[in-house]
Design a protein around this motif. Structure first.
Motif: not given
Length: 295
Positions: A183, A179, A174
């Protein structure tokens, strides 16, 4: 002809619009649907609820700390989704007329888009979309959605909505991405041991990874899965196919990409083709409604 989708139908849909409290989704057969913000994930709903409570209880406090990630405001839908993005969802409710869903229509200035989307309500919650997925099928290469639960030392824990198994995505997966807890993302299983599935966000794998050759249960076949199938019949409307030797499916002629060519010259009985699952019929033990052929 009025086309209705039964509650429980699982679909691959495209985000058409992002409203303050709803997503508008474009579905097969030129249908529209809406997703309430409370039907994205349980974690996001909890964050929204906590934020409302904090607002109600807020007192002037000059010493209040604001650097705790857990106290950050919940993200807005526009931070999570963009028009054109594909999502996996499930139909949760049908309304008898375009004016019957007053709770949704009353939130926005009336438009043709909101009027059409009011008829179908959907959820993106992984525990609903992935309901019935068998742990035995969650193996390397399996594609499914999951909710980002919390950030850990080496990555993020992920709620897959599958009994007896949790997901984990490493921080390097990531890195560089914005983020948020709550989510919902598309993942591919890179490995699975016991109760833990290691996940990847690699977009190439998400788009091209074939699903298992054999599924334990039809409920483990999800919208967006790329699968191999056997042609069992060639009909004017398209192809009838068999998946995993047990489950029937259809590929509409409009999804075959052959234009005006003769379908019987382009395809042969007993041959295999690959397809992306678009729609899974509700209340069906052995039939996958439609999917798109992919070479």
């Amino acid at each position: 002809m009025l086309i209705r989708l039964l509650p429980g139908t699982r679909l691959l849909a495209r985000v058409q619009a992002v409203l303050p409290l709803h997503l508008i989704l474009s579905l097969p057969n030129q249908l529209l649907a809406h997703v309430p913000i409370t039907e994205i994930s349980g974690v996001l709903t909890d964050r929204l609820t906590k934020g409302e409570k904090d607002d109600e209880d807020m007192e002037v406090d000059a010493n209040a700390e604001e650097d705790d990630a857990e106290d950050e405001d919940a993200p807005e839908l526009s931070q999570l989704y963009q028009p054109g993005q594909y999502v996996s969802g499930i139909v949760t409710q049908n309304f008898p007329s375009e004016s019957s869903n007053k709770s949704f229509l009353g939130m926005y200035t009336p438009t043709e888009q909101t009027r059409l989307a009011s008829r179908i309500e959907m959820s993106l919650r992984p525990e609903k979309v992935n309901e019935g997925v068998m742990k035995a099928d969650v193996t390397t290469g399996f594609r499914l959605t999951g909710t980002l639960k919390s950030e850990e030392d080496h990555g993020w824990s992920v709620d897959l909505g599958v009994k007896d198994i949790e997901g984990f995505v490493k921080k390097d997966e990531v890195a560089g991405k914005t983020i948020h807890a709550g989510q919902v993302l598309d993942f591919v299983v890179s490995s699975a041991t016991g109760r833990l599935a290691q996940l990847t966000l690699d977009e190439t794998q998400n788009k091209r990874t074939l699903g298992p050759e054999v599924y334990t249960n039809v409920s483990s076949i999800l919208p967006g899965h790329l699968i191999s199938c056997l042609i069992t019949a060639i009909v004017p409307a398209g192809l009838n196919v068999k998946i995993s030797g047990f489950f029937d499916g259809t590929i509409d002629i409009t999804h075959l990409g052959i234009g005006e060519k003769d379908i019987e010259k382009e395809f042969k009985l007993g041959k295999r083709v690959s397809g992306r699952i678009d729609e899974l019929e509700a209340q069906s033990a052995d039939h996958l409604s439609t999917f798109s052929r992919i070479d």
